[in-house]
Enzyme design. Structure first.
Site, PDB file in Angstrom:
ATOM      1  N   ASP A   7      48.464  29.812 -22.609  1.00  0.00           N
ATOM      2  CA  ASP A   7      48.548  28.392 -22.890  1.00  0.00           C
ATOM      3  C   ASP A   7      48.302  28.265 -24.395  1.00  0.00           C
ATOM      4  O   ASP A   7      47.783  29.181 -25.025  1.00  0.00           O
ATOM      5  CB  ASP A   7      47.485  27.647 -22.080  1.00  0.00           C
ATOM      6  CG  ASP A   7      47.413  26.177 -22.421  1.00  0.00           C
ATOM      7  OD1 ASP A   7      48.472  25.518 -22.453  1.00  0.00           O
ATOM      8  OD2 ASP A   7      46.299  25.685 -22.678  1.00  0.00           O
ATOM      9  N   ASP A   9      47.081  25.080 -26.758  1.00  0.00           N
ATOM     10  CA  ASP A   9      45.851  24.402 -27.180  1.00  0.00           C
ATOM     11  C   ASP A   9      44.670  24.804 -26.299  1.00  0.00           C
ATOM     12  O   ASP A   9      44.739  24.708 -25.078  1.00  0.00           O
ATOM     13  CB  ASP A   9      46.026  22.887 -27.094  1.00  0.00           C
ATOM     14  CG  ASP A   9      47.109  22.360 -28.012  1.00  0.00           C
ATOM     15  OD1 ASP A   9      46.774  21.905 -29.112  1.00  0.00           O
ATOM     16  OD2 ASP A   9      48.293  22.407 -27.625  1.00  0.00           O
TER      17      ASP A   9
END
Length: 228
Positions: A7, A9
């Protein structure tokens, strides 16, 4: 395992400081109570709408005024996307170690492509990243497994040979739904309503920092090697 997907952020890149700067400045401009940095951090993974809602909690998210504020937030962020942003501590050595062993790494994110690409460019990661899957690339986003399958397809590997690392329940759900090995990045932007019981996320592994992540990843890539 033959690849590592992240992922964006709160997992690969620590973007919270720039969000804190922008949101707190918006509060001051509007002469509103300044939102605490710790609260902003928990909402980073929820996207621009959640960010702006912290400043204007009374506005409906479909209100044209709210949408205008959301666009202003995105414009400001897009112009200065990496002022205080960098990879999490220890992440550069992890990426270097993966590349040294010719292990592809990539990103599956719900962050819009124009922002994701700008962020990778600012951090000189564009050429290093083997695959980038964003919401515009799929019909269903995480927690649906579609983006996970697409990422695996683009690097020519079965999904079940990929590791997925994330800091939100939808990341773990998406990885599990695609048959990937899932790692919960407990150092990330854990949402308030889910942070008290991380075992409930049903990730295959939980790590508290990038050092633990590197150890876990390389044990999966090479079961006979304890550390990278």
């Amino acid at each position: 395992m033959k690849a590592v997907l992240f992922d964006l952020d709160g997992t690969l890149i620590d973007t919270a400081a720039d969000f804190v700067r922008i949101i707190q400045n918006m509060c001051r401009e509007e002469q509103r109570d300044v939102v605490e940095a710790a609260l902003i951090r928990t909402q980073v993974s929820e996207g621009a709408r959640a960010m702006v809602k912290l400043v204007y909690p009374e506005l409906d998210v479909t209100d044209p005024i709210f949408l205008a504020h959301r666009q202003r937030f995105l414009d400001i962020y897009g112009e200065d996307i990496a002022v205080d942003t960098d990879l999490f501590e220890g992440m550069y050595p992890l990426l270097d170690a993966l590349e040294a062993k010719q292990i592809p790494w990539g990103i599956v994110t719900n962050k819009p492509r124009w922002l994701s690409e700008a962020l990778l460019k600012a951090l000189n990661l564009t050429e290093r990243c083997a695959v980038l899957v964003c919401p515009e690339d799929v019909s269903k986003t995480k927690p649906d497994p579609e983006p996970m399958y697409l990422a695996a397809k683009q690097i020519n590997l079965p999904a079940e040979t990929c590791i997925y690392v994330g800091d939100h329940p939808r990341d773990i759900d998406a990885g599990r739904n695609a048959g990937m090995y899932t790692i919960l990045a407990a150092y990330g932007y854990l949402p308030l309503e889910h942070k008290d019981d991380l075992t409930a996320w049903q990730a295959d592994c939980i790590v508290n920092d990038v050092e633990e992540l590197q150890q876990a990843v390389f044990k999966l890539l090479d079961p006979h090697q304890k550390t990278a």
